[in-house]
Motif scaffolding. Structure first.
Motif, short mmCIF file in Angstrom:
data_model
loop_
_atom_site.label_atom_id
_atom_site.label_comp_id
_atom_site.label_asym_id
_atom_site.label_seq_id
_atom_site.Cartn_x
_atom_site.Cartn_y
_atom_site.Cartn_z
N THR A 1 19.99 59.41 11.00
CA THR A 1 20.80 59.85 12.28
C THR A 1 22.05 59.06 12.46
O THR A 1 22.48 59.47 13.65
CB THR A 1 19.80 59.94 13.53
OG1 THR A 1 19.10 58.67 13.60
CG2 THR A 1 18.51 60.72 13.22
N ASP B 1 23.12 58.77 16.70
CA ASP B 1 22.83 59.99 17.63
C ASP B 1 21.61 60.53 17.43
O ASP B 1 21.08 61.23 16.41
CB ASP B 1 23.98 60.86 17.53
CG ASP B 1 23.96 62.19 18.49
OD1 ASP B 1 23.11 61.96 19.24
OD2 ASP B 1 24.65 62.82 18.30
N PRO B 2 20.47 60.02 18.34
CA PRO B 2 19.26 60.88 18.11
C PRO B 2 19.13 62.26 18.30
O PRO B 2 18.32 62.86 17.83
CB PRO B 2 18.45 60.05 19.22
CG PRO B 2 19.26 58.85 19.57
CD PRO B 2 20.41 59.19 19.39
N GLU B 3 20.42 62.97 18.65
CA GLU B 3 20.53 64.50 18.86
C GLU B 3 21.21 65.19 17.52
O GLU B 3 21.04 66.10 17.57
CB GLU B 3 21.31 64.70 20.01
CG GLU B 3 21.03 64.24 21.45
CD GLU B 3 19.53 64.79 21.82
OE1 GLU B 3 19.33 65.96 21.29
OE2 GLU B 3 18.87 63.98 22.27
N THR B 4 21.27 64.13 16.78
CA THR B 4 21.98 64.88 15.31
C THR B 4 20.77 65.66 14.74
O THR B 4 19.55 65.15 14.62
CB THR B 4 22.16 63.78 14.38
OG1 THR B 4 23.56 62.87 15.02
CG2 THR B 4 22.83 64.34 13.16
N GLU B 5 21.00 66.86 14.22
CA GLU B 5 20.13 67.69 13.69
C GLU B 5 19.90 67.28 12.20
O GLU B 5 21.23 67.39 11.52
CB GLU B 5 20.41 69.10 13.90
CG GLU B 5 20.44 69.58 15.15
CD GLU B 5 20.59 70.85 15.34
OE1 GLU B 5 20.87 71.95 14.26
OE2 GLU B 5 20.73 71.64 16.49
N SER C 1 26.29 67.09 13.62
CA SER C 1 26.22 66.34 15.00
C SER C 1 26.92 67.23 16.22
O SER C 1 27.09 68.31 15.88
CB SER C 1 27.44 65.26 14.74
OG SER C 1 28.53 65.72 14.37
N GLU C 2 26.71 66.83 17.43
CA GLU C 2 26.94 67.53 18.48
C GLU C 2 28.45 67.74 18.64
O GLU C 2 29.01 68.67 19.05
CB GLU C 2 26.78 66.45 19.84
CG GLU C 2 25.17 66.76 20.01
CD GLU C 2 25.03 65.80 21.43
OE1 GLU C 2 25.40 64.86 21.79
OE2 GLU C 2 23.94 66.45 22.03
#
Length: 251
Positions: A162, A169-173, A189-190
């Motif tokens: 990530t 970025d913990p929100e990275t898929e 990434s966002e």
């Protein structure tokens, strides 16, 4: 298996008693040495054989002595690794690469690590890829190759799933990609960037796509309501071009 050595007599059988002659005067000095007990030499031989057997068992189970160097799978960096990047599939899906314009971060060559990184712009013609009046899009493909010669990069590859250029970025898929190297992940990434990472032996490869919006100054004030194009539909093209890159770096 190691069989028990043959014994001259039964193991543990009583030996003949020792007889000391006390009939005559005894010589001065050290007392006579006691002869070795029968079977003692066999115990030493058996103990040495057991130790040797344990050593060989360790070698067989671990596959022999190893220096920890990962398999390179034939990868190597040529004199100009960035020039060899074809981007055929991405070129058909978005736009061909700009062959004369690129930025290279330099190539590192060392006994422990070879590494190259480059940023390749795509040639977007006038009138193409315009999301709205006055806007045009620039696409950049980022290539990274690291060939680890001394240490296995597997643990670091997993730990940095990530981590992107913008930080962790913990929100990275993170999406696993099958049948590509030893392990492969596609990161979304966002910010909309897509990055494909591959691990194969000591080689770590990355292919990323980013897009940026640019406003033509003669079109007036920037409206600020336009969105970046979606790069998700180009995942298949990224995988295809990564396969080409892996093949080219082995040739």
């Amino acid at each position: 298996m190691i069989s028990e050595p043959e014994m001259a007599g039964e193991f543990g059988a009583s030996a003949e008693p020792e007889v000391l002659d006390h009939s005559g005067p005894q010589p001065e000095g050290d007392p006579p040495q006691r002869p070795p007990r029968p079977g003692a030499r066999w115990l030493w031989a058996l103990g040495g054989a057991v130790v040797a057997s344990a050593v060989w068992a360790t070698v067989l189970l671990t596959g022999g002595p190893r220096d920890g160097a990962p398999d390179q799978h034939g990868y190597r960096l040529g004199q100009d690794p960035c020039a060899a990047v074809r981007l055929k599939s991405i070129g058909e899906a978005i736009a061909p690469r700009e062959t004369e314009s690129r930025f290279e971060a330099g190539t590192l060559r060392h006994d422990a690590l070879d590494r190259a990184q480059c940023y390749i712009p795509l040639r977007v013609e006038s009138g193409q890829q315009r999301p709205g009046k006055g806007w045009f899009v620039d696409y950049t493909v980022t290539i990274r190759v690291a060939l680890h010669k001394k240490t296995d990069p597997r643990a670091e590859f997993e730990a940095e799933r990530t981590a992107t250029d913008l930080g962790v970025d913990p929100e990275t898929e993170v999406e696993a990609v099958q049948e590509l190297g030893d392990k492969a992940y596609l990161l979304s990434s966002e910010s909309g960037e897509q990055e494909l990472r591959v691990l194969e032996g000591g080689a770590v490869l990355s292919l990323g796509i980013s897009a940026s919006l640019n406003w033509e100054e003669d079109k007036g004030p920037v409206p600020g309501d336009e969105e970046l194009p979606d790069l998700a539909p180009h995942k298949a093209a990224m995988i295809s071009d990564m396969r080409d890159l892996m093949t080219d770096l082995k040739s």
